[in-house]
Design a protein around this motif. Structure first.
Motif, PDB file in Angstrom:
ATOM      1  N   THR A  53       0.830  -1.206   0.000  1.00  0.00           N
ATOM      2  CA  THR A  53       0.000   0.000   0.000  1.00  0.00           C
ATOM      3  C   THR A  53       0.864   1.255   0.000  1.00  0.00           C
ATOM      4  O   THR A  53       0.577   2.209  -0.738  1.00  0.00           O
ATOM      5  CB  THR A  53      -0.963  -0.007   1.200  1.00  0.00           C
ATOM      6  OG1 THR A  53      -1.688  -1.250   1.218  1.00  0.00           O
ATOM      7  CG2 THR A  53      -1.953   1.144   1.126  1.00  0.00           C
ATOM      8  N   VAL A  54       1.921   1.267   0.798  1.00  0.00           N
ATOM      9  CA  VAL A  54       2.849   2.397   0.799  1.00  0.00           C
ATOM     10  C   VAL A  54       3.418   2.600  -0.606  1.00  0.00           C
ATOM     11  O   VAL A  54       3.502   3.733  -1.097  1.00  0.00           O
ATOM     12  CB  VAL A  54       3.985   2.199   1.834  1.00  0.00           C
ATOM     13  CG1 VAL A  54       5.142   3.151   1.592  1.00  0.00           C
ATOM     14  CG2 VAL A  54       3.451   2.369   3.248  1.00  0.00           C
TER      15      VAL A  54
ATOM     16  N   VAL B   2       2.988   6.060  -2.682  1.00  0.00           N
ATOM     17  CA  VAL B   2       4.157   6.831  -3.118  1.00  0.00           C
ATOM     18  C   VAL B   2       4.179   6.938  -4.643  1.00  0.00           C
ATOM     19  O   VAL B   2       4.474   8.008  -5.196  1.00  0.00           O
ATOM     20  CB  VAL B   2       5.459   6.216  -2.566  1.00  0.00           C
ATOM     21  CG1 VAL B   2       6.691   6.835  -3.206  1.00  0.00           C
ATOM     22  CG2 VAL B   2       5.509   6.359  -1.054  1.00  0.00           C
ATOM     23  N   SER B   3       3.857   5.874  -5.320  1.00  0.00           N
ATOM     24  CA  SER B   3       3.838   5.904  -6.789  1.00  0.00           C
ATOM     25  C   SER B   3       2.793   6.889  -7.300  1.00  0.00           C
ATOM     26  O   SER B   3       3.078   7.675  -8.208  1.00  0.00           O
ATOM     27  CB  SER B   3       3.561   4.513  -7.345  1.00  0.00           C
ATOM     28  OG  SER B   3       4.629   3.641  -7.036  1.00  0.00           O
ATOM     29  N   ALA B   4       1.602   6.849  -6.721  1.00  0.00           N
ATOM     30  CA  ALA B   4       0.552   7.772  -7.154  1.00  0.00           C
ATOM     31  C   ALA B   4       0.961   9.221  -6.879  1.00  0.00           C
ATOM     32  O   ALA B   4       0.744  10.105  -7.714  1.00  0.00           O
ATOM     33  CB  ALA B   4      -0.768   7.447  -6.455  1.00  0.00           C
TER      34      ALA B   4
ATOM     35  N   PRO C 102      -6.637   5.760 -10.544  1.00  0.00           N
ATOM     36  CA  PRO C 102      -7.040   4.355 -10.729  1.00  0.00           C
ATOM     37  C   PRO C 102      -5.796   3.457 -10.682  1.00  0.00           C
ATOM     38  O   PRO C 102      -4.808   3.711 -11.360  1.00  0.00           O
ATOM     39  CB  PRO C 102      -7.694   4.338 -12.105  1.00  0.00           C
ATOM     40  CG  PRO C 102      -7.187   5.550 -12.808  1.00  0.00           C
ATOM     41  CD  PRO C 102      -6.757   6.544 -11.773  1.00  0.00           C
ATOM     42  N   VAL C 103      -5.870   2.436  -9.863  1.00  0.00           N
ATOM     43  CA  VAL C 103      -4.748   1.520  -9.670  1.00  0.00           C
ATOM     44  C   VAL C 103      -5.172   0.124 -10.130  1.00  0.00           C
ATOM     45  O   VAL C 103      -6.144  -0.434  -9.596  1.00  0.00           O
ATOM     46  CB  VAL C 103      -4.324   1.481  -8.186  1.00  0.00           C
ATOM     47  CG1 VAL C 103      -3.179   0.511  -7.971  1.00  0.00           C
ATOM     48  CG2 VAL C 103      -3.957   2.882  -7.687  1.00  0.00           C
ATOM     49  N   PRO C 104      -4.473  -0.464 -11.105  1.00  0.00           N
ATOM     50  CA  PRO C 104      -4.759  -1.855 -11.469  1.00  0.00           C
ATOM     51  C   PRO C 104      -4.552  -2.720 -10.218  1.00  0.00           C
ATOM     52  O   PRO C 104      -3.471  -2.706  -9.617  1.00  0.00           O
ATOM     53  CB  PRO C 104      -3.730  -2.181 -12.549  1.00  0.00           C
ATOM     54  CG  PRO C 104      -3.272  -0.848 -13.060  1.00  0.00           C
ATOM     55  CD  PRO C 104      -3.381   0.102 -11.906  1.00  0.00           C
ATOM     56  N   THR C 105      -5.596  -3.441  -9.829  1.00  0.00           N
ATOM     57  CA  THR C 105      -5.585  -4.135  -8.547  1.00  0.00           C
ATOM     58  C   THR C 105      -5.934  -5.609  -8.717  1.00  0.00           C
ATOM     59  O   THR C 105      -6.923  -5.944  -9.375  1.00  0.00           O
ATOM     60  CB  THR C 105      -6.597  -3.473  -7.581  1.00  0.00           C
ATOM     61  OG1 THR C 105      -6.224  -2.093  -7.419  1.00  0.00           O
ATOM     62  CG2 THR C 105      -6.629  -4.147  -6.233  1.00  0.00           C
TER      63      THR C 105
END
Length: 158
Positions: free
Chosen positions: A50-51, A55-57, A115-118
């Motif tokens: 999650t971190v 951080v990436s976002a 939006p994060v591919p999950t």
């Protein structure tokens, strides 16, 4: 983003873990379930994933969220060994929770809407395989993931 629910969920999980540790051996986990150290290692890995997504976002980098590594038995064992057992893992989860809250709090609405591919699995079954807004990953951690593992820890009490 208000991080109070995330802080509270981490605090409840850590209190449950400390209670289980204070009772000694406790109940063995049900067939196919994890012991306290494995639960803490899993949470540590989920927090780390999650971190990474947060951080990436925040940095504008492409990210994905995949919890498979947090369920791998070899990886869990390695995290337990490197983390210093249950006491070390409790401290690691505490610090990761604080870091996650510090990183999420200042994010803009646009960043939280990233939006994060999950890919989320539970007991080998796909639960989510789609784009998920970053905010939903964080709220899901606070509202479902951590409380579920808190209950799992409390089920180990004698």
């Amino acid at each position: 983003m208000d991080t109070t629910p995330l802080r509270d969920a981490h605090r409840a999980l850590l209190e449950a873990a400390a209670t289980v540790a204070s009772t000694g051996a406790g109940n063995p986990p049900a067939e196919g379930e994890w012991n306290a150290a494995q639960i803490l290692a899993h949470v540590s890995l989920v927090d780390a994933v999650t971190v990474t997504a947060v951080v990436s976002a925040a940095s504008g980098a492409v990210t994905a969220y995949d919890n498979r590594v947090a369920q791998d038995s070899w990886t869990l064992g390695r995290v337990i060994a490197l983390g210093g057992g249950e006491a070390g893992l409790r401290e690691r989860v505490r610090l990761q929770g604080e870091a996650l809250c510090a990183l999420v709090a200042p994010l803009s609405e646009a960043e939280l809407d990233t939006p994060v591919p999950t890919l989320l699995l539970s007991h080998g079954q796909v639960q989510v395989d789609q784009l998920v807004p970053l905010r939903d990953l964080v709220t899901g951690l606070a509202e479902m993931e951590l409380p579920g593992h808190t209950k799992q820890l409390l089920d180990l009490l004698p």
